[in-house]
Design a protein around this motif. Structure first.
Motif, PDB file in Angstrom:
ATOM      1  N   TYR A  60       3.223  -0.158   6.367  1.00 38.87           N
ATOM      2  CA  TYR A  60       2.031  -1.173   6.911  1.00 38.87           C
ATOM      3  C   TYR A  60       1.567  -0.455   8.275  1.00 38.87           C
ATOM      4  O   TYR A  60       0.817  -1.087   8.811  1.00 38.87           O
ATOM      5  N   CYS A  61       1.989   0.662   8.502  1.00 36.68           N
ATOM      6  CA  CYS A  61       1.560   1.137   9.950  1.00 36.68           C
ATOM      7  C   CYS A  61       0.540   2.217   9.878  1.00 36.68           C
ATOM      8  O   CYS A  61       0.447   3.124   9.231  1.00 36.68           O
TER       9      CYS A  61
ATOM     10  N   ILE B  32      -0.337   4.655  12.277  1.00 35.51           N
ATOM     11  CA  ILE B  32      -0.029   5.783  12.676  1.00 35.51           C
ATOM     12  C   ILE B  32       1.392   6.425  11.810  1.00 35.51           C
ATOM     13  O   ILE B  32       1.696   7.290  12.323  1.00 35.51           O
ATOM     14  N   ARG B  33       1.545   5.854  10.542  1.00 36.31           N
ATOM     15  CA  ARG B  33       2.469   6.478   9.805  1.00 36.31           C
ATOM     16  C   ARG B  33       2.255   8.087   9.553  1.00 36.31           C
ATOM     17  O   ARG B  33       1.127   8.511   9.445  1.00 36.31           O
TER      18      ARG B  33
ATOM     19  N   GLU C   7       8.057   7.443  16.144  1.00 37.03           N
ATOM     20  CA  GLU C   7       9.200   7.866  16.537  1.00 37.03           C
ATOM     21  C   GLU C   7       9.712   9.227  15.917  1.00 37.03           C
ATOM     22  O   GLU C   7       9.304   9.574  15.021  1.00 37.03           O
TER      23      GLU C   7
ATOM     24  N   CYS D  30       4.298  10.549  14.704  1.00 36.53           N
ATOM     25  CA  CYS D  30       5.480   9.745  14.340  1.00 36.53           C
ATOM     26  C   CYS D  30       6.114  10.495  12.990  1.00 36.53           C
ATOM     27  O   CYS D  30       5.095  11.100  12.332  1.00 36.53           O
TER      28      CYS D  30
ATOM     29  N   LYS E 190       7.829   9.230  10.859  1.00 40.97           N
ATOM     30  CA  LYS E 190       8.373   7.937   9.724  1.00 40.97           C
ATOM     31  C   LYS E 190       6.960   7.501   9.041  1.00 40.97           C
ATOM     32  O   LYS E 190       5.895   7.956   9.374  1.00 40.97           O
TER      33      LYS E 190
ATOM     34  N   CYS F  43       6.409   4.208   7.533  1.00 44.73           N
ATOM     35  CA  CYS F  43       6.100   2.758   7.271  1.00 44.73           C
ATOM     36  C   CYS F  43       5.086   2.412   6.535  1.00 44.73           C
ATOM     37  O   CYS F  43       4.073   2.615   7.165  1.00 44.73           O
TER      38      CYS F  43
HETATM   39  S1  SF4 Z   1       5.234   4.198  14.611  1.00 46.42           S
HETATM   40 FE1  SF4 Z   1       4.375   3.128  12.640  1.00 46.42          FE
HETATM   41  S2  SF4 Z   1       5.414   4.679  10.957  1.00 46.42           S
HETATM   42 FE2  SF4 Z   1       6.169   5.253  13.024  1.00 46.42          FE
HETATM   43  S3  SF4 Z   1       8.399   4.166  12.885  1.00 46.42           S
HETATM   44 FE3  SF4 Z   1       6.665   2.800  14.254  1.00 46.42          FE
HETATM   45  S4  SF4 Z   1       6.143   1.638  12.487  1.00 46.42           S
HETATM   46 FE4  SF4 Z   1       7.103   3.167  11.296  1.00 46.42          FE
END
Ligand code: SF4
Length: 236
Positions: free
Chosen positions: A67-68, A70-71, A108, A61, A63, A65
């Motif tokens: 909370y994530c 796999i950020r 993403e 990914c 991005k 985020c």
């Molecule tokens: S995979 Fe996680 S970090 Fe990537 S856009 Fe989705 S929620 Fe955000």
């Protein structure tokens, strides 16, 4: 006069405060709520369960985020990315085993490579299933032209969770780095609907700083936006 849960459940339209009261219900009130929700579910979709094949083809990914797991900034996990042939085999398995649809989901990424890769996969999956396997995409925010190309290639549903419809809460759970914009998320949802996708969204439940009013607002947003699918999960 205060509405009882029965009064609220008899209404055709819920206000934000009605929804908040339903969310806070417990004991017998909660049993009534579940009974009513079961009645409505059975009225509209019966007692059937449809299997859908979820293919999480990559955890890469771009991005961050907050909370994530796999950020992009999380270095404590192993990244994977299935090959196109592995994805096709998973889709073939779903088709042979009579799944009605599959969902292709990943972190993403944007750009010509991923746009072309997904477009090609969509064509291949449509071909192997004689156009019968429905395809949902869940690969994040993209430009309208990209959504359109994928729609034309055979995707008919798209999941894009908004995570919170309260903009100030949204900003608390995303970094302020120019890549995590609330307005872009909403615009993406609008673009998906305009193109003709069955559009799904959802939020996390139990986010830090989140209130019952926030969750009630999320549900009203989904109603007003006329979403077709809703995915909600706990914040862990
Ligand atoms: S995979 Fe996680 S970090 Fe990537 S856009 Fe989705 S929620 Fe955000």
């Amino acid at each position: 006069m205060k509405n009882t849960i029965e009064d609220i459940l008899d209404k055709n339209e819920f206000s934000g405060s009605d929804i908040k009261n339903l969310l806070l219900s417990h004991g017998n009130d909660r049993t009534l709520l579940f009974k009513k929700s079961t009645e409505i579910k059975e009225k509209y979709i019966g007692r059937k369960v449809w299997f859908r094949g979820l293919i999480e083809f990559s955890n890469v990914c771009g991005k961050d985020c907050l909370y994530c797991g796999i950020r992009k900034g999380n270095k404590n996990l192993i990244r994977y990315n299935l090959t196109d042939d592995e994805i096709i085999e998973a889709a073939r398995f779903a088709y042979i085993n009579r799944y009605g649809s599959i969902a292709l989901q990943s972190g993403e990424l944007e750009g010509p490579f991923i746009t072309g890769r997904i477009e090609n996969l969509l064509h291949r999956i449509k071909e192997l299933s004689n156009g019968e396997l429905g395809i949902t995409l869940s690969v994040g925010e993209q430009e309208p032209e990209v959504y359109k190309r994928w729609f034309d290639a055979g995707a008919h549903r798209y999941l894009l969770r908004v995570e919170s419809t309260n903009e100030s809460l949204y900003k608390k759970i995303h970094p302020d780095d120019g890549k995590h914009s609330f307005s872009r998320r909403i615009n993406c949802l609008k673009n998906l609907q305009d193109i003709g996708y069955q559009t799904g969204t959802g939020v996390m439940i139990g986010l830090p700083f989140q209130t019952m009013e926030d969750l009630a607002g999320d549900l009203l947003f989904m109603k007003e936006f006329d979403i077709d699918m809703c995915g909600m999960g706990p914040y862990i």
